[in-house]
Write a protein that holds these residues in place. Structure first.
Motif, PDB file in Angstrom:
ATOM      1  N   LEU A  41       0.817  -1.216   0.000  1.00  0.00           N
ATOM      2  CA  LEU A  41       0.000   0.000   0.000  1.00  0.00           C
ATOM      3  C   LEU A  41       0.852   1.268   0.000  1.00  0.00           C
ATOM      4  CD1 LEU A  41      -2.878  -0.967   2.476  1.00  0.00           C
ATOM      5  CD2 LEU A  41      -2.887  -0.998  -0.025  1.00  0.00           C
ATOM      6  N   VAL A  44       2.219   1.696  -3.625  1.00  0.00           N
ATOM      7  CA  VAL A  44       1.123   2.142  -4.490  1.00  0.00           C
ATOM      8  C   VAL A  44       0.748   3.585  -4.160  1.00  0.00           C
ATOM      9  CG1 VAL A  44      -1.312   1.798  -5.062  1.00  0.00           C
ATOM     10  CG2 VAL A  44       0.208  -0.170  -4.887  1.00  0.00           C
ATOM     11  N   TRP A 340      -7.115  -0.193  -3.355  1.00  0.00           N
ATOM     12  CA  TRP A 340      -6.054  -1.175  -3.188  1.00  0.00           C
ATOM     13  C   TRP A 340      -6.154  -1.905  -1.851  1.00  0.00           C
ATOM     14  CZ3 TRP A 340      -2.009  -3.799  -5.286  1.00  0.00           C
ATOM     15  CH2 TRP A 340      -1.729  -3.539  -6.630  1.00  0.00           C
ATOM     16  N   ILE A 343      -7.474  -5.335  -2.506  1.00  0.00           N
ATOM     17  CA  ILE A 343      -6.479  -6.044  -3.323  1.00  0.00           C
ATOM     18  C   ILE A 343      -5.329  -6.521  -2.442  1.00  0.00           C
ATOM     19  CG2 ILE A 343      -4.808  -5.818  -5.207  1.00  0.00           C
ATOM     20  CD1 ILE A 343      -6.674  -3.750  -6.473  1.00  0.00           C
TER      21      ILE A 343
END
Length: 375
Positions: A41, A44, A340, A343
């Motif tokens: 995370l 990203v 995310w 995910i």
């Protein structure tokens, strides 16, 4: 039905008891999975945050069309001034809808910093200028203005002196971020240092009607073949992960490493748990528990560890976000990419379940007699 409910309650209590019986091992497993999620995370978030920040600063210019040097791309670093500034009056003469044109000069520093030279009169007319917290626009050739994030990171104030590109600059102003660049100086001063008088790096044009941007771009492309000419909307849309060479591959590699870390940690934790609970597993089988029940217990424990690690990992990303905001606000921008979260959670759970497969198979295959005699 009641028996089934009671059985589930008993199993849930058993799973919880097994996790709390070895609190250090459980905590370390959850923490390792949390680090895995935080790695994903954070990477990203930094990727999206940095690109979105660049897009925001580009929009802050107030231009409608952008002309870049030949053979350059949106994501390429620019540190030269290959275009003559005679293109500025030419642009306004050729395109009646262009009411204002200005150029900038860019000199790259250590990534991700760069110095941008501006014609402040034209720049201020195009977008209203910078909003200063203290000080104002550069007046002298050795004056420099910086945004508040760069000032915070470098501990600068009006009157401070900073040496960049072998030149001493005096900070004349600190402004709010969100417009063009973090470090700006007079365009003539930077042209002199770069030995590129009369040349610019990027040209910005403002139209009388922004809706005509695509029409103007199409016309300019016929007059300036080989020049990347974009609408501001098109330019900012290109600031995404897929357009940065190698960034998506790098993210995939980091995710792969994170999955491996989660796999190893869960494998070791569950394998040790199976060895420690050999006798317990034997008792479960002796009283009629199936191999599927034993496997279900282990997998459910694994999922609980992964879910706990995911929640903790998400919480830790706010810590990394705070750390970057207060330590390197001008270099890295991390934003929260909410889509995310699931995910990263799925990646963590799948990696954890993969790590539990071998210990689970070992538990299922244990012989009841040997398990009961295990000390």
């Amino acid at each position: 039905m009641r028996v089934g409910v009671d059985l589930r309650l008993v199993l849930n209590k058993l799973i919880f008891a097994n996790l709390t019986h070895r609190p250090v091992r459980t905590l370390l497993s959850v923490l390792a999975i949390a680090v895995e999620v935080t790695m994903i995370l954070t990477l990203v978030g930094v990727s999206h945050g940095t690109l979105d920040s660049n897009a925001e600063r580009a929009r802050g210019v107030g231009a409608d069309v952008v002309i870049r040097p030949p053979n350059s791309t949106v994501m390429s670093a620019l540190s030269s001034a290959p275009m003559t500034d005679k293109m500025l009056p030419w642009l306004m003469q050729q395109e009646p809808h262009v009411v204002l044109a200005t150029g900038t000069v860019i000199h790259s520093l250590t990534f991700p910093d760069s110095i941008t030279g501006l014609d402040f009169a034209a720049f201020n007319k195009m977008n209203g200028g910078f909003t200063y917290i203290e000080g104002g626009d550069p007046v002298n050739d050795n004056d420099m203005s910086v945004d508040r994030y760069y000032a915070q990171q470098k501990h600068l104030h009006v009157g401070s002196t900073v040496n960049l590109i072998d030149h001493d600059w005096r900070i004349s102003g600190v402004y709010e971020g969100g417009k063009l660049a973090r470090i700006v100086v007079k365009i003539s001063a930077l042209q002199t240092i770069m030995a590129t008088p009369g040349h610019v790096t990027v040209i910005y044009g403002k139209l009388d009607d922004p809706k005509l941007a695509q029409q103007v771009v199409d016309d300019l492309k016929t007059k300036l073949p080989g020049y990347p000419i974009l609408t501001m909307e098109e330019l900012t849309s290109m600031y995404n992960v897929n357009n940065v060479v190698g960034l998506k591959d790098f993210i995939d590699v980091v995710i792969g490493i994170a999955v491996i870390v989660g796999f190893i940690v869960v494998f070791m934790a569950m394998y040790t748990a199976v060895l420690e609970r050999t006798r317990e597993i034997g008792i479960i089988k002796a009283v009629g528990g199936s191999s599927g029940l034993v496997l279900s217990l282990l997998l459910r424990e694994t999922v609980m560890l992964a879910v706990g690690g995911t929640v903790l990992g998400i919480a830790l990303t706010y810590g990394t976000q705070w750390l970057m905001k207060h330590s390197v606000p001008a270099s890295l921008v991390q934003e929260t990419v909410y889509y995310w979260w699931p995910i990263a959670g799925v990646i963590a759970i799948v990696g954890a379940l993969l790590g539990a497969i071998v210990p689970g198979i070992k538990a299922v295959k244990q012989d009841v007699t040997e398990a009961l005699s295990y000390e």
